[in-house]
Design an enzyme around this catalytic site. Structure first.
Site, PDB file in Angstrom:
ATOM      1  N   LYS A  41      42.328  44.893  30.584  1.00 28.91           N
ATOM      2  CA  LYS A  41      41.113  44.348  29.959  1.00 28.91           C
ATOM      3  C   LYS A  41      40.117  45.468  29.685  1.00 28.91           C
ATOM      4  CE  LYS A  41      39.366  43.177  34.549  1.00 28.91           C
ATOM      5  NZ  LYS A  41      39.418  42.165  35.609  1.00 28.91           N
ATOM      6  N   ARG A 139      33.503  31.850  40.778  1.00 27.65           N
ATOM      7  CA  ARG A 139      33.484  32.394  39.422  1.00 27.65           C
ATOM      8  C   ARG A 139      34.225  31.419  38.518  1.00 27.65           C
ATOM      9  NH1 ARG A 139      35.383  38.543  37.968  1.00 27.65           N
ATOM     10  NH2 ARG A 139      37.491  37.669  38.172  1.00 27.65           N
ATOM     11  N   HIS A 168      41.297  34.741  43.003  1.00 26.76           N
ATOM     12  CA  HIS A 168      40.735  36.098  42.967  1.00 26.76           C
ATOM     13  C   HIS A 168      39.823  36.262  44.169  1.00 26.76           C
ATOM     14  CE1 HIS A 168      39.969  39.882  41.051  1.00 26.76           C
ATOM     15  NE2 HIS A 168      38.688  39.656  40.869  1.00 26.76           N
ATOM     16  N   ARG A 224      48.091  41.573  40.668  1.00 28.73           N
ATOM     17  CA  ARG A 224      47.341  41.891  39.445  1.00 28.73           C
ATOM     18  C   ARG A 224      46.546  43.156  39.699  1.00 28.73           C
ATOM     19  NH1 ARG A 224      45.557  36.888  40.728  1.00 28.73           N
ATOM     20  NH2 ARG A 224      43.511  37.804  41.105  1.00 28.73           N
ATOM     21  N   TYR A 268      13.454  64.812  24.790  1.00 30.44           N
ATOM     22  CA  TYR A 268      12.354  63.843  24.663  1.00 30.44           C
ATOM     23  C   TYR A 268      11.463  63.855  25.899  1.00 30.44           C
ATOM     24  CZ  TYR A 268      14.834  61.688  20.734  1.00 30.44           C
ATOM     25  OH  TYR A 268      15.456  61.447  19.531  1.00 30.44           O
ATOM     26  N   CYS A 316      19.976  62.112  25.330  1.00 34.21           N
ATOM     27  CA  CYS A 316      19.655  61.420  24.073  1.00 34.21           C
ATOM     28  C   CYS A 316      20.797  60.471  23.722  1.00 34.21           C
ATOM     29  CB  CYS A 316      19.475  62.421  22.937  1.00 34.21           C
ATOM     30  SG  CYS A 316      18.450  63.844  23.322  1.00 34.21           S
ATOM     31  N   ASP A 318      22.906  60.754  21.230  1.00 34.75           N
ATOM     32  CA  ASP A 318      24.103  61.441  20.732  1.00 34.75           C
ATOM     33  C   ASP A 318      24.298  62.842  21.297  1.00 34.75           C
ATOM     34  OD1 ASP A 318      24.171  59.255  18.762  1.00 34.75           O
ATOM     35  OD2 ASP A 318      22.469  60.330  17.907  1.00 34.75           O
TER      36      ASP A 318
HETATM   37  C1  LIG Z   1      39.920  42.549  36.755  1.00 33.64           C
HETATM   38  C2  LIG Z   1      40.751  41.639  37.520  1.00 33.64           C
HETATM   39  C3  LIG Z   1      41.832  42.123  38.265  1.00 33.64           C
HETATM   40  C4  LIG Z   1      42.107  43.586  38.486  1.00 33.64           C
HETATM   41  O1  LIG Z   1      41.163  44.098  39.396  1.00 33.64           O
HETATM   42  P1  LIG Z   1      41.180  45.610  39.907  1.00 33.64           P
HETATM   43  O2  LIG Z   1      40.112  45.647  40.943  1.00 33.64           O
HETATM   44  O3  LIG Z   1      40.876  46.465  38.735  1.00 33.64           O
HETATM   45  O4  LIG Z   1      42.536  45.859  40.456  1.00 33.64           O
HETATM   46  C5  LIG Z   1      42.668  41.185  38.857  1.00 33.64           C
HETATM   47  N1  LIG Z   1      42.424  39.862  38.739  1.00 33.64           N
HETATM   48  C6  LIG Z   1      41.378  39.377  38.050  1.00 33.64           C
HETATM   49  C7  LIG Z   1      41.183  37.909  37.963  1.00 33.64           C
HETATM   50  C8  LIG Z   1      40.488  40.239  37.441  1.00 33.64           C
HETATM   51  O5  LIG Z   1      39.430  39.746  36.787  1.00 33.64           O
END
Ligand SMILES: *Cc1c(COP(=O)(O)O)cnc(C)c1O
Length: 384
Positions: A41, A139, A168, A224, A268, A316, A318
């Protein structure tokens, strides 16, 4: 540092070999029976989702996770044939795209899921989804006590197939944490309740990077993993458990060198004035428009010719400036001088010096995840 972009003297380097090696290390850690789902992601945490996914696949990954429909489509259009899970639902208007591109949503709402099932059935497909369980992070997900009821409400639908059940963790990076134990116990009970009700769960998964590294007994069918694949530790607790190689470096060339009079202002607001004779002020064409946060102004270092030099004045949009003390004793002089065209390392290694994403994160008061994501804003990526 083999080649640079043609049109800009600033770039991100991504070491795909490091990503492959990190993936292999995770695959070895989870063993042959547990699948690795790689989180790509936010454009692969700023590293480029398509190229990283290919490197991860070579390293032993078998599934991929994205956050948005567009991210899933980008991966599919690059030729990916692997399962892709979107870690969320999307607006109803995008459901046809999920079906068209075979992107599995994470489901927590019955109406959304039924609509997805309708669209899949209309296209003569089976809409696979993963059921999200909110075991305590608050969440997304259905509550543990709702899981069986939600599954029953969906199971009759010929257009739907539950390909996974997941949760999660909010505190997987803390060792011996009570809240983590509560979340993982609730998840285990929910999976058990679904199975007792005769509802197949598909792939059961819960661990992100810190969960995978710190809680190896909880792996279930799949992990994951995200940040670790890019060579970054999610917390200090995982550091001693695993060696990872950071994949991202950020570099640029010096585009101008000045040696101003004492008292001359830089940038700046003149928050920095040249304090003595013999200070070189070098300009680098990267700024907060490239994700180099302005909160780092006057607080970060860069590496040039293998040595650290302080960034001075405000960053800045850029460009930014850094200072080199060229008044060092003779003999050192040539070494400490900076010249136009010199390569500046904003993040990464140069010789014996290294500036890590963790160093930048701690100066910014954030986490390494955000530091690397930010560099995806405008910098071209060079893959090595
Ligand atoms: C982003 C995410 C992960 C991966 O998390 P890391 O800490 O980068 O390993 C796994 N599961 C869900 C639902 C996430 O949103």
């Amino acid at each position: 540092m083999a080649h640079y972009p043609e049109d800009r003297a600033a770039w991100v380097e991504v070491d795909l070999g490091a990503i492959r090696a990190n993936t292999r290390a995770f695959k070895k850690m989870v063993g042959p029976r547990v699948q690795l789902m790689c989180s790509v992601k936010a454009d692969g945490y700023g590293h480029g989702a398509v190229r990283c996914a290919r490197a991860m696949y070579k390293g032993g990954a078998s599934q991929f996770a994205v956050a948005t429909v567009a991210e899933g489509i980008e991966l599919r259009e690059s030729g990916a044939e692997w399962p892709i899970l979107m870690l969320n639902q999307c607006p109803e208007t995008a459901i046809d795209k999920l079906v068209e591109y075979d992107i599995m949503p994470a489901v927590f709402d019955v109406d959304f899921a039924l609509m997805y099932g309708e669209r899949a059935a209309a296209a003569d497909k089976v809409g696979k989804y993963h059921l999200a369980i909110d075991t305590g992070m608050t969440r997304i997900g259905v509550l543990p006590e709702e899981a069986v009821e939600v599954r029953r409400a969906l199971d009759f639908h010929r257009g739907l197939e539950c390909a996974g059940v997941f949760t999660h963790f909010a505190t997987a990076d803390i060792i011996e944490d009570w809240d983590f134990k509560v979340q993982s116990a609730r998840f285990g009970e929910t999976v058990q309740a679904l199975e007792n009700a005769g509802l197949s769960c598909g792939l059961v998964h819960c661990d992100n990077t810190p969960g995978t590294v710190l809680h190896p007994r909880l792996l279930y069918d799949m992990c994951r993993v995200g940040v670790g694949l890019y060579g970054l530790h999610p917390a200090d607790t995982t550091r001693p458990r695993m060696e990872l190689k950071p994949a991202m470096s950020v570099r640029a060339k010096v585009i101008r060198v000045a040696e101003p009079q004492v008292g001359t202002g830089v940038g700046y607001g003149f928050t920095y004035r040249v304090p003595k004779q013999g200070i070189q002020i070098a300009t680098v064409p990267i700024g907060y428009g490239d994700g180099l946060s302005r909160t780092l102004s006057g607080r970060m270092d860069v590496i040039v010719n293998g040595m650290r030099a302080p960034q001075v004045g405000r960053i800045c949009m850029d460009q930014f400036m850094f200072a080199v003390d060229a008044s060092a004793p003779r003999g050192y002089r040539s070494r400490s001088m900076v010249r136009e065209g010199d390569i500046v390392t904003i993040m990464g290694r140069d010789g014996d010096e290294e500036i890590t994403a963790d160093e930048m994160a701690s100066l910014r008061g954030t986490i390494n995840y955000e530091v690397v994501c930010d560099f995806a804003l405008r910098l071209e990526r060079i893959y090595t």
